[in-house]
Design a protein around this motif. Structure first.
Motif, PDB file in Angstrom:
ATOM      1  N   THR B  15     -58.178  25.276 -10.338  1.00  0.00           N
ATOM      2  CA  THR B  15     -59.028  25.995  -9.391  1.00  0.00           C
ATOM      3  C   THR B  15     -58.928  25.394  -7.994  1.00  0.00           C
ATOM      4  O   THR B  15     -59.481  25.935  -7.039  1.00  0.00           O
ATOM      5  N   LEU B  16     -58.214  24.261  -7.893  1.00  0.00           N
ATOM      6  CA  LEU B  16     -58.089  23.590  -6.600  1.00  0.00           C
ATOM      7  C   LEU B  16     -57.058  24.308  -5.739  1.00  0.00           C
ATOM      8  O   LEU B  16     -55.893  24.437  -6.126  1.00  0.00           O
ATOM      9  N   GLU B  17     -57.483  24.792  -4.563  1.00  0.00           N
ATOM     10  CA  GLU B  17     -56.533  25.471  -3.677  1.00  0.00           C
ATOM     11  C   GLU B  17     -55.860  24.417  -2.812  1.00  0.00           C
ATOM     12  O   GLU B  17     -56.470  23.814  -1.941  1.00  0.00           O
ATOM     13  N   VAL B  18     -54.574  24.188  -3.083  1.00  0.00           N
ATOM     14  CA  VAL B  18     -53.873  23.085  -2.437  1.00  0.00           C
ATOM     15  C   VAL B  18     -53.200  23.543  -1.150  1.00  0.00           C
ATOM     16  O   VAL B  18     -53.064  22.790  -0.193  1.00  0.00           O
ATOM     17  N   LEU B  19     -52.739  24.799  -1.132  1.00  0.00           N
ATOM     18  CA  LEU B  19     -52.184  25.381   0.098  1.00  0.00           C
ATOM     19  C   LEU B  19     -52.967  26.645   0.408  1.00  0.00           C
ATOM     20  O   LEU B  19     -53.135  27.513  -0.453  1.00  0.00           O
ATOM     21  N   PRO B  37     -53.630  13.411   5.933  1.00  0.00           N
ATOM     22  CA  PRO B  37     -54.166  12.465   4.945  1.00  0.00           C
ATOM     23  C   PRO B  37     -53.656  12.763   3.534  1.00  0.00           C
ATOM     24  O   PRO B  37     -53.122  13.832   3.271  1.00  0.00           O
ATOM     25  N   SER B  38     -53.853  11.803   2.671  1.00  0.00           N
ATOM     26  CA  SER B  38     -53.436  11.946   1.283  1.00  0.00           C
ATOM     27  C   SER B  38     -54.173  13.111   0.635  1.00  0.00           C
ATOM     28  O   SER B  38     -55.369  13.304   0.862  1.00  0.00           O
ATOM     29  N   GLY B  39     -53.441  13.908  -0.126  1.00  0.00           N
ATOM     30  CA  GLY B  39     -54.066  15.041  -0.802  1.00  0.00           C
ATOM     31  C   GLY B  39     -54.140  16.291   0.046  1.00  0.00           C
ATOM     32  O   GLY B  39     -54.694  17.298  -0.362  1.00  0.00           O
ATOM     33  N   ALA B  40     -53.527  16.239   1.254  1.00  0.00           N
ATOM     34  CA  ALA B  40     -53.596  17.391   2.154  1.00  0.00           C
ATOM     35  C   ALA B  40     -52.718  18.528   1.671  1.00  0.00           C
ATOM     36  O   ALA B  40     -52.882  19.672   2.105  1.00  0.00           O
ATOM     37  N   SER B  43     -46.807  17.251   0.182  1.00  0.00           N
ATOM     38  CA  SER B  43     -45.743  17.271  -0.829  1.00  0.00           C
ATOM     39  C   SER B  43     -45.644  18.639  -1.467  1.00  0.00           C
ATOM     40  O   SER B  43     -44.558  19.170  -1.680  1.00  0.00           O
ATOM     41  N   THR B  44     -46.801  19.212  -1.760  1.00  0.00           N
ATOM     42  CA  THR B  44     -46.811  20.512  -2.430  1.00  0.00           C
ATOM     43  C   THR B  44     -46.114  21.559  -1.576  1.00  0.00           C
ATOM     44  O   THR B  44     -45.365  22.392  -2.083  1.00  0.00           O
ATOM     45  N   LEU B  45     -46.330  21.500  -0.269  1.00  0.00           N
ATOM     46  CA  LEU B  45     -45.672  22.455   0.623  1.00  0.00           C
ATOM     47  C   LEU B  45     -44.153  22.318   0.507  1.00  0.00           C
ATOM     48  O   LEU B  45     -43.430  23.295   0.316  1.00  0.00           O
ATOM     49  N   ASP B 173     -39.622  13.878   1.475  1.00  0.00           N
ATOM     50  CA  ASP B 173     -41.021  13.692   1.096  1.00  0.00           C
ATOM     51  C   ASP B 173     -41.340  12.203   1.100  1.00  0.00           C
ATOM     52  O   ASP B 173     -41.048  11.499   0.140  1.00  0.00           O
ATOM     53  N   GLU B 174     -41.930  11.760   2.173  1.00  0.00           N
ATOM     54  CA  GLU B 174     -42.277  10.340   2.338  1.00  0.00           C
ATOM     55  C   GLU B 174     -41.158   9.420   1.859  1.00  0.00           C
ATOM     56  O   GLU B 174     -41.355   8.639   0.927  1.00  0.00           O
ATOM     57  N   PRO B 175     -40.009   9.493   2.484  1.00  0.00           N
ATOM     58  CA  PRO B 175     -38.838   8.765   1.972  1.00  0.00           C
ATOM     59  C   PRO B 175     -38.978   7.247   2.040  1.00  0.00           C
ATOM     60  O   PRO B 175     -38.233   6.551   1.362  1.00  0.00           O
ATOM     61  N   THR B 205     -44.128  12.365   6.484  1.00  0.00           N
ATOM     62  CA  THR B 205     -44.047  10.918   6.701  1.00  0.00           C
ATOM     63  C   THR B 205     -45.359  10.336   7.179  1.00  0.00           C
ATOM     64  O   THR B 205     -46.216  11.029   7.725  1.00  0.00           O
ATOM     65  N   HIS B 206     -45.494   9.044   6.913  1.00  0.00           N
ATOM     66  CA  HIS B 206     -46.606   8.291   7.485  1.00  0.00           C
ATOM     67  C   HIS B 206     -46.109   7.374   8.589  1.00  0.00           C
ATOM     68  O   HIS B 206     -46.868   6.571   9.111  1.00  0.00           O
ATOM     69  N   GLU B 207     -44.816   7.464   8.909  1.00  0.00           N
ATOM     70  CA  GLU B 207     -44.242   6.617   9.958  1.00  0.00           C
ATOM     71  C   GLU B 207     -44.428   7.302  11.304  1.00  0.00           C
ATOM     72  O   GLU B 207     -43.623   8.110  11.742  1.00  0.00           O
TER      73      GLU B 207
HETATM   74  N1  LIG Z   1     -49.173  18.572 -10.651  1.00  0.00           N
HETATM   75  C1  LIG Z   1     -50.423  18.614 -10.161  1.00  0.00           C
HETATM   76  N2  LIG Z   1     -51.451  19.006 -10.924  1.00  0.00           N
HETATM   77  C2  LIG Z   1     -52.704  19.050 -10.445  1.00  0.00           C
HETATM   78  N3  LIG Z   1     -53.025  18.713  -9.203  1.00  0.00           N
HETATM   79  C3  LIG Z   1     -52.060  18.303  -8.377  1.00  0.00           C
HETATM   80  C4  LIG Z   1     -50.699  18.223  -8.821  1.00  0.00           C
HETATM   81  N4  LIG Z   1     -49.945  17.785  -7.798  1.00  0.00           N
HETATM   82  C5  LIG Z   1     -50.786  17.592  -6.776  1.00  0.00           C
HETATM   83  N5  LIG Z   1     -52.051  17.904  -7.101  1.00  0.00           N
HETATM   84  C6  LIG Z   1     -53.217  17.868  -6.224  1.00  0.00           C
HETATM   85  O1  LIG Z   1     -52.930  18.673  -5.116  1.00  0.00           O
HETATM   86  C7  LIG Z   1     -53.429  18.100  -3.941  1.00  0.00           C
HETATM   87  C8  LIG Z   1     -52.313  17.988  -2.929  1.00  0.00           C
HETATM   88  O2  LIG Z   1     -51.355  17.104  -3.407  1.00  0.00           O
HETATM   89  P1  LIG Z   1     -50.066  16.678  -2.578  1.00  0.00           P
HETATM   90  O3  LIG Z   1     -49.277  15.780  -3.451  1.00  0.00           O
HETATM   91  O4  LIG Z   1     -49.395  17.875  -2.057  1.00  0.00           O
HETATM   92  O5  LIG Z   1     -50.714  15.850  -1.400  1.00  0.00           O
HETATM   93  P2  LIG Z   1     -49.974  15.041  -0.273  1.00  0.00           P
HETATM   94  O6  LIG Z   1     -50.439  15.604   1.011  1.00  0.00           O
HETATM   95  O7  LIG Z   1     -48.531  15.001  -0.514  1.00  0.00           O
HETATM   96  O8  LIG Z   1     -50.620  13.613  -0.451  1.00  0.00           O
HETATM   97  P3  LIG Z   1     -49.913  12.179  -0.432  1.00  0.00           P
HETATM   98  O9  LIG Z   1     -49.889  11.738   0.980  1.00  0.00           O
HETATM   99  O10 LIG Z   1     -50.839  11.341  -1.267  1.00  0.00           O
HETATM  100  O11 LIG Z   1     -48.575  12.329  -1.044  1.00  0.00           O
HETATM  101  C9  LIG Z   1     -54.021  16.752  -4.306  1.00  0.00           C
HETATM  102  O12 LIG Z   1     -55.424  16.905  -4.386  1.00  0.00           O
HETATM  103  C10 LIG Z   1     -53.451  16.481  -5.680  1.00  0.00           C
HETATM  104  O13 LIG Z   1     -54.388  15.781  -6.448  1.00  0.00           O
END
Ligand SMILES: Nc1ncnc2c1ncn2[C@@H]1O[C@H](COP(=O)(O)OP(=O)(O)OP(=O)(O)O)[C@@H](O)[C@H]1O
Ligand SMILES: [Mg+2]
Lengths: 361, 254
Positions: B15-19, B37-40, B43-45, B173-175, B205-207
């Motif tokens: 149910t978590l909308e990641v994008l 920030p982390s979790g933004a 990576s998913t994008l 992705d954050e190489p 990147t975080h650099e």
């Molecule tokens: N396979 C998965 N199953 C469930 N939730 C996921 C999965 N992959 C990522 N998430 C969730 O999706 C959200 C976004 O994750 P993502 O890895 O894209 O973040 P990020 O911006 O790359 O963060 P980071 O800087 O920590 O890598 C986070 O809340 C993560 O917990």
């Protein structure tokens, strides 16, 4: 790469050296025994000389048709006279240049038995063996045992042939086919995955003994076309079906232990699922597979004794037959030794394989 | 013409909308950095672009061809299979955890995909691979297994492996996140020269120094949305969004 190979070889040498150092006592003892046997073996009296010793009674009664056991080992030569009428036997052992007649000191034997029986009944011993008699008796017994073991070896080896070939054939076929079973089980196509799970459940969950019994005796009753004539083939089929189930689980676990980054990198590079499995995942799982597969192999080696229910004479069956017909329990010692030798041999091979597949670690 | 363009990409994990309606574009030759920030959802994008994750809805264009169009979890449009694969291979990906093939030597890692996927003759692919190893400075390690290399060297091999497919855009992705600090420089160096050679790059990147010096544009992502999309000079000196300010303050504080 060449450098790594050389390094590899060096490591192996160092390891073998370490092994010999750690087991110095055992290695020395084995080497001494082997050397002694070789020397004594060369001193073995010729067969003709042994033959000449066979008592006239046997030669006469059987019309000189004494037969010779086909044992001509390095260490010990044996001639055995068979009297067709009485089933009596005479055993001679040629060892270290001397010829001993085993088993025939009947007087002593009877005396010893009487003595033992009396002792058991709590009666006074009327005619105890003298010291020299006792020593002579023990020497005869020992020689008889040695002669027995040597004579048992050919039938035991015959039995081992079945045990070993059944184990190798069924684990090899099983290992190959179980790859597909494992891939089927982790497949995303639900019916296939369910089917494979069911197969594994059935064959892992029921006794191999019953599977074997069912395939050999049950199938022909269901459909006469399914009658498997050859007992070995029936055993081979049952054992293969069974080891597919066990090994599929081993392979599945190994595949699923591969980092999912490997799948992602492969996909990002455009590899198909099949290529990913064949080129990336399975080669990496092999090293992890070897220890559990070795374990499975040894289990099958021992389970092979089940084939006696369809009257195949494997090592265990031969052993049992000898022990019940001759009444000599001693036969279990060479038999167990053969099992251990086979196990040791294959453990060694699997260890080498594991090393070979871990070069990249 | 943009190399990659997304329109209203949405993605859920449960149910978590990641994008949330992410629309970005990358022009040929551009270096775009994604921070946040982390979790933004950074990576998913990236992983949605090359199909490692399947999106819920939205459109992805590659070289202005409709690569994928999904609506409510159903694929409603995509390129024909052959073209789809070709477009997919125009994106090379470098992972945080390298993901080299440990059972193959460095050279074999570079050869695997060109030989098996693109059916390039081995000799030709090998010449190309050795060339690439030279550009990442690892000619001497061609016959070593990955486990014998340092993290920085492994990541450089991973970059060369992706380049061996001759992609038009490289996704990072954050190489450098998994690397010891003293090894970060060598990887960033390779990425810098790659950027100078005109490669199109999309880099999470975080650099911040790298983003400031190399990027043409910087995207700031926060909770699944792209909040800011500006040239580095602007975003680092004068961020428009409050969230960006907070994030940069925190990151640049140490
Ligand atoms: N396979 C998965 N199953 C469930 N939730 C996921 C999965 N992959 C990522 N998430 C969730 O999706 C959200 C976004 O994750 P993502 O890895 O894209 O973040 P990020 O911006 O790359 O963060 P980071 O800087 O920590 O890598 C986070 O809340 C993560 O917990
Ligand atoms: Mg991430």
């Amino acid at each position: 790469m060449a450098k790594e190979r050389i390094q590899q070889r060096r490591d192996w040498r160092a390891e073998s050296a370490a092994f010999f150092l750690n087991h110095r006592a055992v290695c020395l003892l084995t080497a001494t025994l082997l050397a002694a046997c070789a020397v004594l073996g060369f001193l073995r009296p010729p067969m003709a000389k042994i033959r000449a010793q066979i008592s006239p009674r046997f030669v006469r009664e059987s019309g000189s048709r004494y037969s010779e056991a086909k044992v001509n080992l390095l260490v010990i030569g044996i001639a055995r006279g068979r009297n067709v009428k009485t089933g009596d036997t005479e055993t001679y052992v040629g060892f270290a240049g001397k010829i001993f007649q085993a088993d025939l000191n009947r007087e002593l034997d009877l005396k010893a038995k009487a003595e033992k029986a009396e002792k058991e009944r709590g009666e006074t011993v009327r005619a105890p063996l003298t010291k020299t008699e006792r020593r002579e008796y023990q020497r005869q017994k020992l020689l008889e045992n040695v002669a027995d073991i040597v004579l048992w070896i050919p039938p035991l080896l015959d039995g081992s042939k079945i045990t070993v070939s059944l184990t190798i054939l069924s684990t090899l076929t099983g290992a190959f086919l179980s790859i597909f079973m494992a891939l089927g089980k982790i497949s995303k196509f639900k019916p296939l995955s369910k089917l494979c799970s069911a197969y594994i459940f059935v064959f892992r969950g029921s006794p191999l003994l019953m599977q074997l019994f069912f395939i050999y005796f049950g199938l022909p009753l269901i459909n006469p076309n399914l009658n498997i004539q050859d007992r070995f083939t029936a055993a081979y089929i049952a054992f293969t079906l069974n080891s597919i189930a066990y090994m599929a689980e081993i392979i599945r676990a190994a595949i699923q232990s591969i980092d999912k980054g490997q799948f992602e990198a492969s996909k990002a590079l455009g590899l198909t699922y099949g290529q990913t499995m064949r080129l990336v995942v399975i080669p990496q799982s092999i090293r992890r597979l070897i220890p559990p597969v070795a374990n499975e192999f040894i289990m099958v080696l021992k389970d092979a004794s089940l084939v006696s229910i369809i009257s195949l004479s494997d090592l265990a069956k031969v052993t049992q037959t000898i022990s019940t017909t001759s009444g000599k329990v001693l036969v279990y010692i060479p038999s167990i030794a053969i099992y251990l030798i086979i196990t040791a041999l294959f453990t060694f091979i699997f260890n080498r394989l594991e090393k070979r597949f871990s070069i990249y670690q | 013409m943009s190399l990659i363009r997304t329109e209203d990409v949405c993605k859920f994990f449960g149910t978590l909308e990641v994008l949330k309606n992410v629309s970005i574009s990358v022009e040929p030759g551009e270096v775009v950095c994604v921070i946040g920030p982390s979790g933004a959802g950074k990576s998913t994008l990236l992983r949605s672009l090359n199909q490692l994750e399947s999106i819920y809805s939205g459109k992805i264009f590659i070289e202005d061809e409709l690569f994928l169009h999904r609506d409510k979890g159903v694929t409603v449009g995509r390129t024909a299979p052959q073209a789809h694969k070709r477009l997919l291979l125009e994106m090379g990906m470098v992972f945080q955890s390298f993901n080299l093939f440990p059972h193959r030597t460095v050279l074999e890692n570079l050869l695997l995909a060109p030989v098996n996927v693109q059916n390039i003759p081995k000799a030709e692919a090998e010449a190309d691979a050795r060339q690439l190893l030279e550009t990442v400075g690892l000619s001497a390690k061609a016959d070593a297994y990955p486990a014998r290399l340092s993290g920085g060297q492994q990541q450089r091999v991973a970059i060369a492996r992706a380049l061996a497919m001759h992609p038009k855009i490289m996704l990072f992705d954050e190489p450098t996140s998994a690397l010891d600090p003293e090894l970060v420089g060598e990887v960033l160096g390779v990425m810098r020269s790659l950027a100078e050679s005109g490669m199109t790059m999309l880099v999470v990147t975080h650099e911040m120094a790298f983003a400031r010096d190399v990027a043409d544009r910087v995207l700031f992502m926060y909770e699944g949305t792209v909040l800011e999309d500006s040239p580095p000079a602007e975003i680092f000196t004068n961020p428009k969004n409050e969230r960006t300010q907070q994030f940069l303050q925190r990151i640049l504080a140490h």
